[in-house]
Design an enzyme around this catalytic site. Structure first.
Site, PDB file in Angstrom:
ATOM      1  N   GLU A  88       0.885  -1.180   0.000  1.00 30.82           N
ATOM      2  CA  GLU A  88       0.000   0.000   0.000  1.00 30.82           C
ATOM      3  C   GLU A  88       0.914   1.219   0.000  1.00 30.82           C
ATOM      4  O   GLU A  88       1.607   1.474   0.985  1.00 30.82           O
ATOM      5  CB  GLU A  88      -0.888   0.017   1.264  1.00 30.82           C
ATOM      6  CG  GLU A  88      -1.803  -1.183   1.403  1.00 30.82           C
ATOM      7  CD  GLU A  88      -3.080  -1.070   0.584  1.00 30.82           C
ATOM      8  OE1 GLU A  88      -3.269  -0.068  -0.124  1.00 30.82           O
ATOM      9  OE2 GLU A  88      -3.888  -2.006   0.676  1.00 30.82           O
ATOM     10  N   CYS A 124      -1.982   9.360   3.291  1.00 29.53           N
ATOM     11  CA  CYS A 124      -1.739   8.854   1.929  1.00 29.53           C
ATOM     12  C   CYS A 124      -2.826   9.325   0.969  1.00 29.53           C
ATOM     13  O   CYS A 124      -2.562   9.513  -0.218  1.00 29.53           O
ATOM     14  CB  CYS A 124      -1.640   7.336   1.936  1.00 29.53           C
ATOM     15  SG  CYS A 124      -3.057   6.538   2.702  1.00 29.53           S
TER      16      CYS A 124
END
Ligand code: NAD
Length: 453
Positions: free
Chosen positions: A226, A260
């Site tokens: 990720e 993020c």
């Protein structure tokens, strides 16, 4: 050797942990492996029951863990508390779905009966970042454990104490050897990847993710990566401007922009550009920058000086190349604090519009043609999240043309639940959450047997 954890708000020492010597890592992996068969031999329901007790332990420790998170990486205490609470409740809520996703499935016809099993890989290395120092390890460790893997967690070198406290809480419920912790930085992370592990679960930067993918490929180790993003927000002419601006302020500045899926690029229809920027300025000026421990703090400091200087350099370069700073908030003149700001007249070729910023800067760009906005939003190697504000059908249509893995329409990325957290393109490789996500932590095996005539 000791790893010192410093408070980014004031530079004070929060605590220390022993750095794991890289030479010790193979033996730690061997210990993990020696406990794996026993852990995997328990039924899914037994493992879920142990993890439910672990969730209760985490809840009991949530106050001190949240305070540690604020002290180690700076986020407001109210957000740190919310993060731990979310980890506890999502664990309990998700366990039935995890059990269902990992249970054997039967397929049969007249002559053959096939069973699809979801077996553990073996030893999982979970390598996590600092920006959500509880949730990021949690979203790696829990699906790995429930699938029957044993885990070695390497928390970020910026938040080792939170990582240790998190593992300690779980370990009050888990059998010995099932969850171990390795401390250190990239060197320890690389040593773990190179060690005899079967699954690497990594959340962090795209650069480190690429390195891990290359390393893992040598032995075909399984990976769940990720990675970073450069999320666009498109504001269409028929958007609720106030709602879009409030979202943009919240999502550009939350966690000091160190998320993020922060809004890193804002494309606004030129017909509403000025009105949107005014509303954004208004929404942003309500956010107080302060020590995360202070009452009312909404934005804390940057995690470290390197990150602060990276953001400052991107802003300086953008201003030099013609961007305009139309608003700057105030911030304490100490520690790693950085005043949030809004830039307009940003161009796609600027660093700040193409490389991840991970800081409290809202970058506004104009568009006159919707196709052009979609093209520019998609013109990036990243593909984590994207958001569109506009009249519902219009915005949804534009959203379907975006290349990100997760898309929000007139809201952020929060989903209805049971959905993957997934990055497209170079923002991810594999994913977690939702039934399909849980299965990424397991080896699929099919056993087919002939039916007796
Ligand atoms: P980072 O890549 O510097 O470090 C992440 C972790 O990996 C740390 O524990 C670090 O010690 C370790 N590490 C670094 N290099 C390594 C290597 N070559 N091999 C193995 N381990 C290595 O990232 P960071 O600064 O801690 O976190 C910020 C980044 O994480 C941002 O890019 C952000 O977008 C990303 N992130 C992504 C998600 C997501 O869900 N996609 C969530 C949170 C953060």
């Amino acid at each position: 050797m000791q790893l010192e954890s410093l408070n980014p708000a004031n530079g004070e020492l929060v605590g220390t942990v022993e750095i794991t010597p890289v030479e010790a890592i193979p033996a730690i992996v061997a210990t993990a492996r020696s406990h794996q068969a026993q852990w995997a031999a328990r039924s899914l329901e037994e493992r879920a029951a142990i993890l439910t007790t672990a969730a209760a332990e985490l809840r009991d420790a949530s106050g001190p863990i949240a305070e540690l998170a604020t002290d180690e990486m700076g986020k407001p205490l109210v957000e740190a508390r919310g993060e731990v609470e979310y980890a506890v409740t999502s664990l309990v809520d998700d366990l039935p779905e995890m059990i269902a996703a990992l249970s054997p499935e039967i397929r049969e016809n007249e002559t053959v009966r096939s069973t699809i099993y979801h077996d553990p890989f073996g030893v999982a290395a979970c390598i996590s970042p600092w920006n959500f120092p509880v949730l990021m390890p949690h979203e790696q460790v829990v699906p790995a454990l429930i699938a029957g893997n044993v885990v070695i967690l390497k928390p970020s070198e910026e938040t080792p104490l939170v990582g240790q406290a998190y593992a300690d809480a779980l370990n009050r419920a888990l059998p010995a050897g099932v969850l171990q912790v390795v401390h250190g930085g990239g060197e320890q992370g690389r040593a773990l990847v190179a060690a005899d592990v079967d699954l690497i679960v990594f959340t962090g930067s795209r650069a480190a993710g690429k390195h891990i993918l290359a390393q893992a490929s040598q032995h075909m180790k399984r990976v769940v990566l990720e990675l970073g993003g450069k999320d666009p927000l498109i504001v269409l002419a028929d958007a609720d401007i106030s709602a879009a601006a409030k979202f943009a302020a919240r999502n550009s500045f939350r966690n000091a922009g160190q998320v993020c899926v922060s809004t890193e690029r804002i494309y606004v229809d030129e017909r509403i550009h000025d009105e949107f920027v005014d509303a954004l300025r208004k929404a942003a000026s309500k956010l107080t920058v302060a020590n995360g421990r202070d009452h009312g703090a909404r934005i804390g400091p940057m995690v470290n000086l390197r990150q602060k200087e990276h953001v400052q350099a991107q802003v300086a370069s953008a201003l030099h190349a013609g961007a305009r700073q139309v608003w700057q908030g105030s911030a304490p003149d100490r520690g790693n604090f950085l005043a949030p700001s809004i830039l307009t007249e940003v161009r796609d070729d600027m660093d700040i519009a193409s490389e991840e910023t991970f800081g409290p800067v809202a970058c506004v760009m104009r568009f006159s043609d919707e196709d052009d906005a979609v093209k520019r939003a998609n013109d990036t190697p990243f593909g984590l999240g994207a958001v569109v504000f506009g009249a519902p059908e219009h915005a949804a249509g534009v959203g379907r043309r975006l290349g990100a893995g997760m898309i929000g329409i007139n809201q952020g990325l929060s989903s209805a639940g049971s959905t993957p957290w997934v990055g497209a393109r170079e923002s991810g490789y594999g994913f977690h959450s939702g039934p399909d996500g849980h299965r990424q932590f397991a080896q699929v095996r099919v056993v087919s047997e002939a039916k007796q005539p």
